[in-house]
Design a protein around this motif. Structure first.
Motif, mmCIF file in Angstrom:
data_model
loop_
_atom_site.group_PDB
_atom_site.id
_atom_site.type_symbol
_atom_site.label_atom_id
_atom_site.label_comp_id
_atom_site.label_asym_id
_atom_site.label_seq_id
_atom_site.Cartn_x
_atom_site.Cartn_y
_atom_site.Cartn_z
ATOM 1 N N ASN A 182 0.857 -1.189 0.000
ATOM 2 C CA ASN A 182 0.000 0.000 0.000
ATOM 3 C C ASN A 182 0.890 1.235 0.000
ATOM 4 O OD1 ASN A 182 -1.790 2.126 0.450
ATOM 5 N ND2 ASN A 182 -3.145 0.854 1.702
ATOM 6 N N ARG A 183 1.068 1.807 -1.178
ATOM 7 C CA ARG A 183 1.960 2.949 -1.344
ATOM 8 C C ARG A 183 1.198 4.227 -1.692
ATOM 9 N NH1 ARG A 183 6.681 1.127 -5.326
ATOM 10 N NH2 ARG A 183 7.262 3.289 -4.898
ATOM 11 N N ALA A 184 -0.079 4.252 -1.375
ATOM 12 C CA ALA A 184 -0.916 5.396 -1.740
ATOM 13 C C ALA A 184 -0.412 6.704 -1.141
ATOM 14 C CB ALA A 184 -2.363 5.150 -1.319
ATOM 15 N N VAL A 185 0.192 6.645 0.039
ATOM 16 C CA VAL A 185 0.623 7.889 0.705
ATOM 17 C C VAL A 185 1.764 8.581 -0.032
ATOM 18 C CG1 VAL A 185 -0.151 7.161 2.978
ATOM 19 C CG2 VAL A 185 2.192 6.621 2.245
ATOM 20 N N GLU A 186 2.398 7.882 -0.954
ATOM 21 C CA GLU A 186 3.513 8.496 -1.679
ATOM 22 C C GLU A 186 3.058 9.618 -2.602
ATOM 23 O OE1 GLU A 186 5.496 5.334 -3.682
ATOM 24 O OE2 GLU A 186 6.422 4.531 -1.857
ATOM 25 N N ARG A 187 1.810 9.595 -3.009
ATOM 26 C CA ARG A 187 1.324 10.602 -3.959
ATOM 27 C C ARG A 187 1.223 11.987 -3.326
ATOM 28 N NH1 ARG A 187 -0.670 8.812 -8.787
ATOM 29 N NH2 ARG A 187 -0.909 6.555 -9.017
ATOM 30 N N ARG B 268 2.157 -11.159 -6.186
ATOM 31 C CA ARG B 268 3.350 -10.889 -6.999
ATOM 32 C C ARG B 268 4.389 -10.099 -6.200
ATOM 33 N NH1 ARG B 268 -0.730 -10.371 -10.993
ATOM 34 N NH2 ARG B 268 -0.952 -8.137 -10.627
ATOM 35 N N VAL B 269 3.916 -9.168 -5.396
ATOM 36 C CA VAL B 269 4.842 -8.393 -4.562
ATOM 37 C C VAL B 269 5.472 -9.302 -3.507
ATOM 38 C CG1 VAL B 269 5.077 -6.445 -2.978
ATOM 39 C CG2 VAL B 269 3.514 -6.280 -4.942
ATOM 40 N N VAL B 270 4.671 -10.153 -2.886
ATOM 41 C CA VAL B 270 5.185 -11.065 -1.866
ATOM 42 C C VAL B 270 6.255 -11.977 -2.456
ATOM 43 C CG1 VAL B 270 4.605 -12.989 -0.341
ATOM 44 C CG2 VAL B 270 3.084 -10.999 -0.481
ATOM 45 N N GLU B 271 6.030 -12.489 -3.652
ATOM 46 C CA GLU B 271 7.026 -13.372 -4.262
ATOM 47 C C GLU B 271 8.332 -12.624 -4.527
ATOM 48 O OE1 GLU B 271 6.823 -16.660 -4.497
ATOM 49 O OE2 GLU B 271 4.926 -16.316 -3.441
ATOM 50 N N ALA B 272 8.240 -11.363 -4.908
ATOM 51 C CA ALA B 272 9.447 -10.565 -5.120
ATOM 52 C C ALA B 272 10.195 -10.351 -3.805
ATOM 53 C CB ALA B 272 9.090 -9.220 -5.745
ATOM 54 N N VAL B 273 9.463 -10.137 -2.741
ATOM 55 C CA VAL B 273 10.085 -9.971 -1.416
ATOM 56 C C VAL B 273 10.762 -11.262 -0.987
ATOM 57 C CG1 VAL B 273 9.562 -9.631 1.041
ATOM 58 C CG2 VAL B 273 8.527 -8.138 -0.685
ATOM 59 N N VAL B 274 10.116 -12.397 -1.215
ATOM 60 C CA VAL B 274 10.688 -13.695 -0.842
ATOM 61 C C VAL B 274 11.966 -13.960 -1.632
ATOM 62 C CG1 VAL B 274 10.321 -16.193 -0.906
ATOM 63 C CG2 VAL B 274 8.502 -14.683 -0.079
ATOM 64 N N ARG B 275 11.956 -13.645 -2.925
ATOM 65 C CA ARG B 275 13.168 -13.849 -3.739
ATOM 66 C C ARG B 275 14.301 -12.955 -3.247
ATOM 67 N NH1 ARG B 275 9.369 -13.828 -7.947
ATOM 68 N NH2 ARG B 275 9.948 -11.688 -8.514
ATOM 69 N N ASP C 47 10.579 -1.524 -5.801
ATOM 70 C CA ASP C 47 9.802 -0.345 -6.187
ATOM 71 C C ASP C 47 9.022 -0.608 -7.457
ATOM 72 O OD1 ASP C 47 10.877 0.955 -4.028
ATOM 73 O OD2 ASP C 47 12.110 2.338 -5.181
ATOM 74 N N ASP C 48 9.668 -1.271 -8.390
ATOM 75 C CA ASP C 48 9.041 -1.520 -9.692
ATOM 76 C C ASP C 48 7.863 -2.494 -9.570
ATOM 77 O OD1 ASP C 48 9.066 -1.298 -12.666
ATOM 78 O OD2 ASP C 48 9.505 -3.455 -12.537
ATOM 79 N N VAL C 49 8.057 -3.586 -8.868
ATOM 80 C CA VAL C 49 7.004 -4.603 -8.788
ATOM 81 C C VAL C 49 5.814 -4.115 -7.967
ATOM 82 C CG1 VAL C 49 7.789 -5.836 -6.713
ATOM 83 C CG2 VAL C 49 6.631 -7.101 -8.548
ATOM 84 N N SER C 50 6.060 -3.161 -7.059
ATOM 85 C CA SER C 50 4.978 -2.675 -6.189
ATOM 86 C C SER C 50 4.480 -1.290 -6.579
ATOM 87 C CB SER C 50 5.454 -2.615 -4.742
ATOM 88 O OG SER C 50 6.494 -1.661 -4.581
ATOM 89 N N ALA C 51 4.917 -0.793 -7.727
ATOM 90 C CA ALA C 51 4.673 0.600 -8.101
ATOM 91 C C ALA C 51 3.209 1.004 -8.110
ATOM 92 C CB ALA C 51 5.294 0.904 -9.451
ATOM 93 N N THR C 52 2.344 0.093 -8.485
ATOM 94 C CA THR C 52 0.923 0.434 -8.573
ATOM 95 C C THR C 52 0.127 -0.142 -7.398
ATOM 96 O OG1 THR C 52 0.505 -1.516 -9.953
ATOM 97 C CG2 THR C 52 0.981 0.567 -11.084
ATOM 98 N N ALA C 53 0.847 -0.560 -6.355
ATOM 99 C CA ALA C 53 0.178 -1.188 -5.213
ATOM 100 C C ALA C 53 -0.748 -0.206 -4.508
ATOM 101 C CB ALA C 53 1.207 -1.733 -4.231
ATOM 102 N N ARG C 54 -2.058 -0.409 -4.687
ATOM 103 C CA ARG C 54 -3.088 0.364 -4.010
ATOM 104 C C ARG C 54 -2.787 1.857 -3.978
ATOM 105 N NH1 ARG C 54 -2.982 -4.639 -2.328
ATOM 106 N NH2 ARG C 54 -4.960 -5.684 -2.115
ATOM 107 N N GLY C 55 -2.621 2.401 -5.170
ATOM 108 C CA GLY C 55 -2.463 3.832 -5.277
ATOM 109 C C GLY C 55 -1.046 4.331 -5.309
ATOM 110 N N GLY C 56 -0.067 3.430 -5.375
ATOM 111 C CA GLY C 56 1.324 3.845 -5.405
ATOM 112 C C GLY C 56 1.641 4.664 -6.637
ATOM 113 N N ALA C 57 2.734 5.408 -6.520
ATOM 114 C CA ALA C 57 3.112 6.280 -7.635
ATOM 115 C C ALA C 57 3.573 5.471 -8.839
ATOM 116 C CB ALA C 57 4.216 7.211 -7.184
#
Length: 320
Positions: A185-190, A247-254, A310-320
């Motif tokens: 959830n990166r909505a606050v970045e906007r 998809r974000v979780v898998e990137a974190v695990v890797r 940052d790239d894989v989560s860029a659009t996570a719930r409102g992210g920039a």
């Protein structure tokens, strides 16, 4: 554990805060004691609660531990007001007539004469903002709170509140804002983070582990002993059990596998080191889980992994 200034104030807080939302209900007095001991021994100072947590039982439990497990001057005590449950329903009331009596009740439950940080828990359209903020001024001028902040305000609300407090000398300037912020959830970045940076507010992210989902524990289902399996938190956690989050979780695990870290460490260090963040607030179900969040001062994510996350989560719930 390193200490950081809370926004542009002189208040020093630990790099990670201890969340107590479930204390007095899911977290009993014995587990709470063990968690506070572990937190203090690791150098943690910021303990965050709220009048609305477990109908005040979180504050009561903390009050029994102050002077026993830790001395009052060893912790930075933060609480909130503005949310309560009447007849089982969540009610937001940020009127001066509600906020100040709530603060007084918090002080009684905590067994202290002041809190270090008092926060308005939510925004409410039912009360004029200037009335809400007057309560913060009174709290500081009366000595019941050393610093004040807000919680769960969006960007324009944050900017309006902080600007109002800076407009006239003598008002209690806002020290911080507490908002949900994680790789899920990166909505606050906007708007919230830029407003906070411009106006000198420290950012205290809640649910920095994506409601527990970023630890990877839900990859193969919902463990029976997890919050996701509880009646109270099933919907709260379930909101992040979708394909985009997976998809974000898998990137974190890797990333964790490559570094020899845990997924929790990757997710927490990522949000801890975001621009403007002072201290993520971590609430753990067990002391063992909490310890995994406390010894991270020497951990820094490589720039290439930060970019990948940052790239894989860029659009996570409102992210920039």
């Amino acid at each position: 554990m390193q200490q950081r200034s809370l926004g542009s104030t002189g208040l020093q807080v630990s790099r990670v805060g201890l969340g107590t939302m479930t204390w007095g209900r899911d977290t009993d007095e014995h587990e709470a004691r063990d968690q506070l001991i572990a937190f203090a021994e690791a150098g943690g100072t910021l303990v965050d609660t709220a009048a609305g947590y477990t109908d005040g039982d979180s504050e009561r439990l903390i009050g029994t531990l102050i002077g026993d497990v830790v001395s009052r001057d060893e912790i930075v005590l933060a609480t909130k007001a503005g949310v309560s449950r009447r007849s089982g329903e969540r009610v937001a009331d940020t009127s001066r007539g509600s906020l100040l009596p709530t603060l007084d009740a918090s002080l009684r439950r905590l067994g202290v004469d002041h809190v270090d940080l008092w926060q308005v828990h939510v925004w409410s359209d039912r009360t004029p903002l200037e009335e809400t903020l007057t309560a913060l001024d009174i709290a500081v001028s009366s000595g019941r709170a050393s610093y004040v902040g807000i919680s769960n305000y969006n960007g324009w609300q944050t900017a309006q509140a902080a600007t109002w407090q800076r407009a006239v000398p003598g008002r209690a300037t806002l020290a911080s804002t507490q908002v949900e912020y994680s790789l899920l959830n990166r909505a606050v970045e906007r708007e919230v983070l830029p407003a906070s940076a411009a106006l000198g507010l420290g950012v205290l992210p809640w649910s920095p582990l994506g409601r527990g989902v970023l630890t990877g524990k839900y990859r193969s289902g919902t463990p029976s002993d997890s919050r996701g399996a509880s009646q109270v938190f099933a919907g709260f956690v379930g909101a992040y059990l979708d394909d985009a989050s997976a998809r974000v979780v898998e990137a974190v695990v890797r990333a964790a596998d490559g570094l020899g870290w845990t997924p929790l460490e990757v997710a927490l260090v990522w949000v801890r080191d975001r621009p403007g963040v002072t201290a993520p607030i971590v609430g753990a179900r067990t002391t063992q889980q909490l310890r995994g969040s406390l010894d991270l001062d020497d951990k820094v994510l490589p720039a290439e992994l930060v970019a990948a996350l940052d790239d894989v989560s860029a659009t996570a719930r409102g992210g920039a």
